[in-house]
Enzyme design. Structure first.
Site, PDB file in Angstrom:
ATOM      1  N   LYS A  74      46.769  32.450 -29.521  1.00  0.00           N
ATOM      2  CA  LYS A  74      48.050  31.866 -29.101  1.00  0.00           C
ATOM      3  C   LYS A  74      49.267  32.468 -29.817  1.00  0.00           C
ATOM      4  CE  LYS A  74      46.360  27.403 -27.520  1.00  0.00           C
ATOM      5  NZ  LYS A  74      46.602  25.956 -27.516  1.00  0.00           N
ATOM      6  N   ASP A 110      51.110  23.403 -23.394  1.00  0.00           N
ATOM      7  CA  ASP A 110      50.669  22.347 -24.320  1.00  0.00           C
ATOM      8  C   ASP A 110      51.886  21.531 -24.762  1.00  0.00           C
ATOM      9  OD1 ASP A 110      47.965  23.114 -24.356  1.00  0.00           O
ATOM     10  OD2 ASP A 110      48.313  24.549 -25.978  1.00  0.00           O
ATOM     11  N   GLY A 127      46.561  18.350 -38.922  1.00  0.00           N
ATOM     12  CA  GLY A 127      46.351  19.693 -38.388  1.00  0.00           C
ATOM     13  C   GLY A 127      47.513  20.598 -38.741  1.00  0.00           C
TER      14      GLY A 127
END
Length: 272
Positions: free
Chosen positions: A70, A106, A129
Site C-alpha cells: 500500500k 479504505d 495498530g
C-alpha cells in the site's frame, strides 16, 4: 446475464501477499448482474514494479492493492487522489489510457461508516495498530472531527510517528484507559493468525466502551465483535469495511453505482 469474456473484456485485479476471494466474487457478481464486460482476478507477486508496469502495459483497468504494497506502490503511479495524499497509503489504482491514479477506498469506507453509525464526534477512542490500514482509519477519524484519541501500538517508532502526524497520543498498551470507542486495526482475532482466538482489547475495556470497531474481516465475527455484541455495544465490523471499499472500487473502475439491493446481494454472494 451470463458474461463471456472476449477480446474487449476489461480486466480488473487485486494484488496482495495473501489473495482472498471476497473481491473476486463481489466484483464478478456485479459485472454479471449489471451486464458489464469486465472480469476480475486476484494475483500475488513478489515483483511490485513489474506488476504495476504490467497494469500499465496491458491496459488493466483497475487494481486493488493490499498489504504489504500500500505504501511502496505510491512511487510507481502517476497521480494521487486526495484520499492517498492525506495518508501516504493507497489501496486502489485506476488505469485510464496508461495514466495510473491512486485512491484509498479504505479511508472512504471508514469515513462513511462513522457517519452511518452516528458515532458521536466527542467520543474518546483508542486505536490499536500502526500500519497502512491504521493510518487510513486514524486519518478518517481525524478528518471526521474525532480529536480525542490514543494510538496503541507495540511498535513504538511507527506508533509515535502515526500519533504525532495526526495530533494524537501514543501508548504501548491500553493501560488504565477506558475510551468510549475501541478500534482494532491489527491481525489480532484474524482466522489463521497466531492470535486468532485473542481479544484485541482487555475484556473490561470492551465492557466499558460504547462502540467496538474491528477492521478484521475474516471471520466476520471476531472475538472482539462477539464480546461487543454480547455486551450490547454498537459494533462496526471489518466485513462492512471491505464491502464498502470494494463498492467504491467498483464505481471507480466501471463508472456505475449499483443499487443498495444489488450491493447487498453482491456482499452476500461474496461471503457465501
Amino acid at each position: 446475464m451470463q458474461m463471456h469474456p472476449n477480446k474487449d473484456t476489461q480486466l480488473c485485479m487485486s494484488l496482495s501477499a495473501r489473495p482472498g476471494n471476497f473481491g473476486l466474487r463481489f466484483h464478478n457478481h456485479l459485472y454479471e448482474q449489471l451486464g458489464l464486460n469486465f472480469y476480475y482476478k486476484a494475483f500475488s507477486s513478489q515483483d511490485l514494479p513489474g506488476a504495476i508496469s504490467g497494469i500499465r502495459a496491458l491496459g488493466v483497468r483497475g487494481c486493488g492493492v493490499s498489504m504489504p504494497f500500500k505504501e511502496a506502490a505510491i512511487a510507481l503511479v502517476d497521480e494521487l487522489d486526495a484520499s492517498v495524499q492525506a495518508i501516504d497509503s493507497l489501496n486502489t489504482i485506476v488505469n485510464t489510457n496508461g495514466h495510473l491514479k491512486a485512491y484509498n477506498t479504505d479511508y472512504i469506507a471508514v469515513e462513511q461508516l462513522l457517519q452511518k453509525h452516528a458515532v458521536p464526534k466527542d467520543s474518546t477512542f483508542a486505536l490499536r495498530g500502526s500500519g497502512g490500514m491504521a493510518k487510513a482509519v486514524a486519518s478518517a477519524l481525524r478528518d471526521g472531527g474525532y480529536a480525542n484519541g490514543v494510538i496503541v501500538a507495540r511498535n513504538e517508532a511507527a506508533g509515535r510517528r502515526l500519533a504525532q502526524n495526526l495530533g494524537y497520543e501514543w501508548q504501548a498498551d491500553l493501560g488504565g484507559l477506558r475510551p468510549r470507542m475501541l478500534i482494532n486495526v491489527t491481525p489480532i482475532g484474524m482466522t489463521g493468525g497466531a492470535e486468532a482466538d485473542a481479544l484485541a482489547f482487555e475484556a473490561e475495556a470492551i465492557d466499558k466502551a460504547e462502540t467496538v470497531f474491528d477492521v478484521v474481516a475474516i471471520p466476520a465475527e471476531t472475538p472482539l465483535i462477539v464480546r461487543g455484541r454480547a455486551k450490547g455495544k454498537q459494533v462496526i465490523t471489518g466485513l462492512e469495511v471491505i464491502a464498502i471499499q470494494a463498492l467504491e472500487q467498483f464505481v471507480l473502475y466501471t463508472g456505475v453505482r449499483p443499487t443498495q439491493e444489488q450491493f447487498e446481494k453482491a456482499v452476500a454472494f461474496a461471503r457465501s
